[in-house]
Every structure is written in structure tokens, then in C-alpha cells.
Scaffold this active site. Structure first.
Site: not given
Length: 470
Positions: A309, A320, A334
Site C-alpha cells: 500500500s 517511475d 495492494k
């Protein structure tokens, strides 16, 4: 759900962003928002829905009239609510007065218990991960263990809330736990002493000229604590460190704004995370503000199957944005958002309302964050035999829109010769944590980096304060 009382949602006095949180555990490990329950929901009830409600009432009346013992109305209704939400996904659920209170108090990062994140599997409590430096961690409880008895009494058939409640208790009191572990011939009997689990969200140390930052939870003030830890590292060294290791292993989540804040510490600009709801235009985006506190120094993020999470938000954002090398093992996976919808002053629903995405548009649901460099924890003697437990193993978990083949993610074409040492070999060399050791070596081979955005297009604009949607 966690033995640690679940993770918290802040009260009404909190800032708008503070209302969004990431749930720890595996009914657990989710994003939460505290909003009023929509009063217009019944406007969507059609004739077919009315027929189904009538069917429910037929069953209710039969039970009330004919069950072998008198049944309290509140018990029947609460059971029906729990059953309805349990049919949706592992992260939706009903919060009774006790659960709702626990959820709120968890914001402070302090509770009494053992320090376990757990879920329910086939009626048995299964460990997701123990929290570092807690009674459960010190006793040797490991991810994937099954807890079958508490104080010699079988807990099969209890709800997860009921089992969790039994694990909590007055600090200083003892509790007997029976653990079944795959690969062990007999159950393991443990006696633990409950403690006040005051979760210090951040720990730091210096190794050579590298700062090691361990984030154990994304509880309130984790970002502030991480800033303080970074300054403490610099003060200890008397200079800027060569690089940073951000250790998110076995971190089951926490508050969303803390995940955004911690990501922002290492970014100059760009999107950090977005969450997308049921409707096409129901999108919230979070962006970094100028100011990389690490000054472009190399960063390695450590993750494992217990990183979930909020941890995946941070790892995904830095990966990224090409700001960090992510190392370790594939994370939990998650990627859904839960909203807390108060029903009364003391009860609420926890309902899945959205999914979250990394800056490049990836959903981590099921597949998790795949590390740039896979490094097994071979200093753990049970590493090879202990099963990995992730979101995709949960029944009724949400399916990723782009189907993920987890088998391919786990597949290794051949054994990496760098990872053939045994735990005993490493211990003889004084290496107790191979993943951390490997990360420290890697930092020495990475030069300073210039942050760059993973996406092109319109320049990032700080969005308006987020609002929850029904």
C-alpha cells in the site's frame, strides 16, 4: 486487519488530506477516507432491489420465528451486514463501535499488543508480517505463519476482529500463542509478553558514508520524522552522505499523506500517485513540490513481499520518476482504496471505492512493485522454504484490469551466482542482513543522479485539496 488495531484514520479536526489513509493488514493494507454516508443512495434502489430486500426479510423473519434459541435483532443485522461486505473483497468491512474506535486511535501510532499484521484465511489467522522490534518480532513469528490457538484455546471460527481482540491486552501480561509453520513437523508454542507498541515510524543509522532510513509505518508525522532522521544522519557524518537507503521492507502501510510526503522528500517535481474511482472522471492526483531533500544523492529503496500500500506508493513513485533503484523482492500488491463511511457516531463502513496508480499509470493491484534488482534475503535460513503471501492470494481480491501473470514475475531462469551463499556462510562473514548489505554495496557504485520526470505533457500543477467522493 491488524492485531495492531488497524491503521488509523484521523478525526474531523484533521486536514483534508489527512483524511486519506492506507489500511495496514490484509483485510488490511488499503487506502481510507473518512466521509459522510450518502443519504441519496436509496434513490438508486429499483424494483428488483426491492424484491431482493423482501427476500432478505423473509429469511430474517423465519430465523426470528423458528431458530432453536431466541436471537437478538442486532446480532442478526450485524451478521447480515458483515456477510454482505465480506462478499465484496477482502478490504471492505463493517466497523462496530470497538473497531471504529480502534481505527481512530491508531493514528497516534501507539497501541497495546504484540505487533502483528494479520488476515483471515479459511477461518485461521495468518500472519502477514510482524512489526520490527515488537514482541511478535522478537519471538520469531514470521510472515506466512498460522496462529491456531491463543492461551491453548482454538480460535478457529472466530472472526478476525475477535481473534485480534484476544491478542490485545494490558501491557506486561503474558499470552500463549500456538503457531503452525510450513516445513515444521509440529506446532510451535510461544509465550509472549504484551507491550505498548509505540510505533516509531522512522529509524536511522549510518553505515560508512551512507544513511540508512527505515520506515516501519506511515503513521502520523512519519514525513516529519524522516526529515529529522535525514538531518541526524548528516549531523552524525558531518557532511552530506554519499547516498541513502530507504528501507520499506515488511511495512504494511499507513496514511496516504505520509506516503505522498515521504515520496516528495526525494523528488523535485512530477506526479507521485493518482487514485481513480468508479466513474471516469473520478480521479485525484498528488504531485511533488520543488525541493529534493537528498540533493540528488543516490537512493536505493528496499522492498519485500510484506511491503504494501503506502510502501508501494513510495517505491512506485521513486521508480517511475527514475529517482531510486528499487531492490529486494516483489511487493505485496495492494492497489485499492477504501473509504470510511460513518453510519453513526460509533460505527462505519470500510468500503473499496477506488484504485491507485503509479506516475506511469501502473496499477500495483495483484502484481505489486517489481524491483529493478531482485535480491533474495538469503541471510534468513527459512527464506527458501517459507511461502510468500500477497494480495493475489486473498480470496475475492480485486482483479488488475491488465491481467498479471504472477508466475512469470516469480520465475527465475537460473540461479544468480551472487546469491548462492547460505545463511551460515553469511553469518561467518558477519553479514546478518544480506539485502541491506547488497544495497550498501550498490550505493557505492551509483553516482549522483539528476531527477527527471517519467511523464511528459502539461507541467505539474499542485491540485486543490482532495475531497472524498461517495
Amino acid at each position: 486487519m491488524t492485531e495492531s488495531t488497524k491503521t488509523a484514520v484521523s478525526g474531523p479536526s484533521s486536514s483534508p488530506r489527512r483524511r486519506f489513509a492506507l489500511w495496514q493488514g490484509a483485510a488490511a493494507l488499503s487506502t481510507l477516507a473518512l466521509v459522510p454516508l450518502a443519504t441519496g443512495a436509496m434513490a438508486t434502489v429499483d424494483s428488483k432491489t426491492q424484491e431482493e430486500i423482501a427476500r432478505f426479510m423473509d429469511v430474517y423473519l423465519e430465523v426470528k420465528s423458528n431458530y432453536v434459541e431466541p436471537v437478538d435483532d442486532s446480532k442478526l443485522i450485524e451478521g447480515a451486514i458483515n456477510g454482505m461486505l465480506a462478499s465484496l473483497d477482502p478490504h471492505s468491512g463493517y466497523l462496530d463501535a470497538r473497531g471504529f474506535s480502534n481505527l481512530r486511535t491508531q493514528t497516534d501510532g501507539e497501541y497495546g499488543g504484540l505487533g502483528l499484521s494479520v488476515t483471515m484465511e479459511d477461518g485461521v489467522v495468518k500472519v502477514i508480517a510482524p512489526t520490527a522490534d515488537t514482541p511478535a518480532d522478537k519471538a520469531g513469528i514470521k510472515a506466512g505463519d498460522y496462529i491456531t490457538h491463543i492461551n491453548k484455546e482454538l480460535i478457529f471460527g472466530l472472526t478476525l476482529d475477535e481473534a485480534v481482540e484476544q491478542m490485545r491486552g494490558r501491557p506486561g501480561t503474558e499470552i500463549g500463542i500456538t503457531v503452525v509453520r510450513e516445513g515444521q513437523d509440529k506446532p510451535i508454542e510461544m509465550t509472549l509478553t504484551r507491550e505498548i507498541i509505540d510505533l516509531k515510524p522512522v529509524k536511522w543509522e549510518v553505515s560508512g558514508d551512507v544513511g540508512v532510513l527505515t520506515v516501519t509505518s506511515f503513521s502520523a508525522d512519519a514525513t516529519t520524522d524522516l526529515k529529522a532522521a535525514m538531518m541526524a544522519v548528516e549531523k552524525s557524518l558531518g557532511k552530506k552522505p554519499r547516498g541513502w537507503i530507504l528501507d520499506l521492507r515488511s511495512n504494511p502501510g499507513g496514511l496516504l499523506d505520509e506516503a505522498v510526503g515521504i515520496s516528495d522528500l526525494f523528488l523535485e517535481r512530477g506526479e507521485i500517485v493518482s487514485q481513480r474511482g468508479r466513474k471516469k472522471g473520478d480521479i485525484e492526483r498528488y504531485f511533488a513540490e520543488p525541493g529534493d531533500l537528498a540533493g540528488g544523492a543516490p537512493v536505493v529503496v528496499l522492498i519485500d513481499s510484506g511491503s504494501a500500500s503506502a510502501s508501494e506508493i513510495v517505491a512506485g513513485a521513486l521508480q517511475d520518476q527514475h529517482r531510486a533503484v528499487v531492490m529486494g523482492e516483489r511487493s505485496f500488491g495492494k492497489g485499492s482504496v477504501q473509504t470510511v463511511l460513518p453510519l453513526t457516531d460509533t460505527t462505519a463502513l470500510r468500503l473499496t471505492t477506488a484504485r491507485y496508480y503509479t506516475p506511469s499509470g501502473r496499477s500495483v493491484q495483484e502484481g505489486g512493485i517489481e524491483p529493478d534488482i531482485r535480491v533474495p534475503q538469503i541471510s534468513d535460513p527459512d527464506y527458501a522454504s517459507r511461502p510468500k503471501f500477497r494480495e493475489s492470494d486473498l480470496r475475492r481480491h480485486l482483479i488488475n484490469e491488465k491481467k498479471v501473470d504472477n508466475g512469470l514475475l516469480e520465475k527465475d531462469e537460473k540461479v544468480d551466482p551472487r546469491f548462492t551463499a547460505t545463511a551460515a556462510d553469511l553469518k561467518a562473514k558477519g553479514i546478518e542482513d544480506f539485502q541491506l548489505h547488497y544495497a550498501l554495496q550498490t550505493i557505492g557504485r551509483i553516482g549522483p543522479v539528476v531527477p527527471r520526470m517519467a511523464q511528459s505533457g502539461k507541467p505539474p500543477v499542485k491540485p486543490a485539496k482532495p475531497t472524498a467522493r461517495n
